[in-house]
Design an enzyme around this catalytic site. Structure first.
Site, PDB file in Angstrom:
ATOM      1  N   ARG A 183       0.813  -1.222   0.000  1.00  8.34           N
ATOM      2  CA  ARG A 183       0.000   0.000   0.000  1.00  8.34           C
ATOM      3  C   ARG A 183       0.845   1.271   0.000  1.00  8.34           C
ATOM      4  NH1 ARG A 183      -4.991  -1.283   0.065  1.00  8.34           N
ATOM      5  NH2 ARG A 183      -5.667   0.850   0.397  1.00  8.34           N
ATOM      6  N   LEU A 184       2.088   1.155  -0.447  1.00 11.25           N
ATOM      7  CA  LEU A 184       2.950   2.335  -0.612  1.00 11.25           C
ATOM      8  C   LEU A 184       2.793   2.830  -2.053  1.00 11.25           C
ATOM      9  CD1 LEU A 184       6.077   1.096   1.381  1.00 11.25           C
ATOM     10  CD2 LEU A 184       4.197   2.568   2.149  1.00 11.25           C
TER      11      LEU A 184
END
Length: 207
Positions: A183-184
């Protein structure tokens, strides 16, 4: 380095949002099963409550993003009342999203006329027959209206209804989002206070 990593690098390093959007839409046209030009359109009613629905993008250039609708529909009335809107494109197959916000203007009559005449004949009849967003007493009533306008315009061109035209959102901000591991994600926002300006400020956002 993978193809996705190359694409991500290209998009974060570039400085012209409409060019990035054109590339992303072009890629979506080969990967999305249905309607790669579909977008969520958000508006606000007179009480300040938001509304959102899916519509189809019908054109874009450096002036903005264009779609067409019945001005007497709920979205038409809300846009005419507030003169602003937001869009969201989500291409699941590419794990990408684009958000657009800005003021809205009505397209020129000749632009609306040209697009209307490019539509299938049945869609042009439908634009006359449907009292969009208003209560419908029965399916038969709609079919009767379609039959009446089909008979009225049996020959020749079908004129564009006076209540049917296009809106152009002239963005003050365009944000590009691409999925990242853990989720970066990559998020790049382009912003310009003046929609008539050709200059964009660019900033990378936390995911």
């Amino acid at each position: 380095m993978s193809e996705n990593e190359l694409t991500t690098g290209d998009f974060t390093d570039r400085n012209e949002p409409f060019a990035i959007f054109a590339d992303w839409l072009n890629e979506a046209q080969t990967s999305e099963i249905n309607d790669p030009n579909a977008m969520a359109l958000a508006t606000v009613d007179e009480e300040g409550l938001p509304n959102v629905r899916m519509v189809l993008l019908k054109g874009f250039d450096h002036h903005g993003f264009v779609f067409y609708t019945n001005f007497e529909s709920q979205k038409g009335r809300e846009i005419l009342g507030q003169k602003k809107a937001a869009l969201c494109f989500h291409w699941k197959s590419l794990r990408r999203q684009v958000r657009v916000r800005g003021p809205v203007e009505i397209v020129a009559d000749d632009e609306a006329d040209a697009y209307f005449q490019s539509r299938p004949r049945g869609s042009r009849i439908g634009a006359w027959a449907s009292k969009q967003s208003r209560p419908l007493e029965s399916r038969f009533a709609l079919e009767k209206a379609v039959a009446e306008f089909t008979a009225r315009y049996a020959l020749g061109e079908i004129p564009r209804p006076p209540h049917w035209s296009g809106f152009r959102i002239r963005p003050t901000s365009i944000e590009f989002w691409k999925d990242g591991k853990f989720r970066l994600h990559d998020r790049i926002e382009f912003h310009r206070p003046d929609p008539a300006s050709g200059h964009w400020d660019k900033v990378r956002m936390y995911p």
